[in-house]
Scaffold this active site. Structure first.
Site, short mmCIF file in Angstrom:
data_model
loop_
_atom_site.label_atom_id
_atom_site.label_comp_id
_atom_site.label_asym_id
_atom_site.label_seq_id
_atom_site.Cartn_x
_atom_site.Cartn_y
_atom_site.Cartn_z
N ASP A 67 -34.63 -28.71 -23.35
CA ASP A 67 -33.89 -29.93 -22.99
C ASP A 67 -32.45 -29.88 -23.48
OD1 ASP A 67 -34.58 -30.10 -25.66
OD2 ASP A 67 -35.97 -31.77 -25.39
N ASP A 136 -43.17 -40.36 -31.66
CA ASP A 136 -43.86 -41.11 -30.60
C ASP A 136 -44.76 -40.20 -29.77
OD1 ASP A 136 -42.04 -39.68 -29.11
OD2 ASP A 136 -40.99 -41.41 -28.28
N HIS A 138 -43.96 -37.35 -28.31
CA HIS A 138 -43.35 -36.63 -27.17
C HIS A 138 -43.28 -35.12 -27.41
CE1 HIS A 138 -39.02 -37.29 -28.97
NE2 HIS A 138 -39.50 -36.14 -29.37
N GLU A 143 -41.03 -38.81 -23.04
CA GLU A 143 -41.32 -39.99 -23.86
C GLU A 143 -42.61 -40.67 -23.36
OE1 GLU A 143 -39.74 -39.93 -26.42
OE2 GLU A 143 -37.58 -40.27 -26.29
P1 PGA Z 1 -37.56 -32.87 -35.00
O1 PGA Z 1 -37.79 -33.34 -33.51
O2 PGA Z 1 -37.90 -31.41 -35.04
O3 PGA Z 1 -36.08 -33.09 -35.25
O4 PGA Z 1 -38.43 -33.70 -35.86
C1 PGA Z 1 -38.94 -32.94 -32.84
C2 PGA Z 1 -39.00 -33.56 -31.47
O5 PGA Z 1 -38.47 -34.67 -31.30
O6 PGA Z 1 -39.59 -32.95 -30.57
#
Ligand code: PGA
Length: 265
Positions: A67, A136, A138, A143
């Site tokens: 992404d 959450d 994801h 999301e």
């Molecule tokens: P993070 O994010 O590694 O910064 O905790 C993970 C994600 O949102 O997929």
């Protein structure tokens, strides 16, 4: 799904790098799907070390990132382009021509997303996809409520994600509200998947996606339908799993099998 529980972040990173390096050594022209965020930083550090000290060769790889923030160009210090070069690509011998990261400044987003999907197919599909997980639930920026069959597209970020990612920006208002993200359907086509999670903040999402029902409210739960997923957790991220001891037990048995296999080769 293979669940590996290790002591801490450092062990998680080393174990993940070991699995990625094994993939690269067994197929030097692998297609690797990379993830960004705080979680894989230690893994990339370990891969850089393996490149410098053990000659791990990235030159034949093709890469696709999950992404990118919509509206941020590659030179923006918070863009995922910038992150990937800063944390990994600038320090290994990857061929920049074979690096693919969604273009946060794409004018025709729909056309861009269609082309991104075609490029993955043209490369032969992703051999190993690395994933983190959001609080959450994801994966990539899929999301809650995202279609479990979704493809690469423009997505709106959830309030939790904006809050979580604000730590990388000066203030919360600076966090982009949209991103271009591979879909759950895109991710599910990867041949192998490696998901990493550390810290107590991820414990609820981890328990939900591994032991809860498959639901678009926790998009990582779609991974229950994938035939080759490895999850590496530190103790804190694993703390809310009901069957924690069971995962540790079977992991030991699998490791024994692997050792026997390796010594007989
Ligand atoms: P993070 O994010 O590694 O910064 O905790 C993970 C994600 O949102 O997929």
């Amino acid at each position: 799904m293979r669940v590996i529980i290790v002591k801490d972040y450092d062990e998680m990173s080393k174990e993940a790098a070991r699995i990625i390096a094994k993939q690269i050594r067994s197929k030097p022209d692998s297609v690797i799907g990379f993830a960004t965020g705080g979680t894989p930083v230690g893994t990339y550090k370990e891969l850089v070390r393996m490149h410098k000290e053990e000659g791990l060769d990235f030159s034949k790889l093709t890469t696709f990132n999950l992404d990118e923030y919509y509206g941020l160009g590659p030179d923006h210090p918070q863009s995922y382009h910038y992150y990937m070069f800063e944390n990994l690509f600038n320090h290994v011998n990857v061929d920049p021509k074979k690096v693919h990261i969604p273009d946060g400044l794409a004018k025709n987003v729909k056309e861009f997303c269609k082309k991104y999907e075609e490029e993955i197919k043209k490369a032969g599909g992703i051999d190993l996809q690395i994933l983190g997980i959001g609080r959450d639930g994801h994966i990539a920026f899929n999301e809650p409520g995202s279609s479990l069959a979704s493809r690469t597209r423009l997505v709106a970020l959830a309030p939790e994600t904006i809050k979580d990612n604000a730590r990388f920006f000066e203030k919360e208002e600076d966090v982009p509200r949209y991103a271009i993200s591979m879909g759950c359907g895109t991710i599910m086509e990867a041949k192998k998947i490696l998901l990493l999670a550390n810290g107590e903040g991820k414990a609820d999402a981890v328990a939900a996606f591994i032991e809860g029902p498959i639901t678009s409210q926790i998009t990582a739960s779609i991974l229950q339908l994938h035939p080759d997923v490895t999850v590496i957790l530190d103790e804190a991220a694993a703390s809310k799993l009901k069957r924690k001891e069971y995962y540790k037990h079977v992991d030991k048995l699998y490791r024994k099998l692997e050792e026997e296999e390796e010594s007989s080769n």
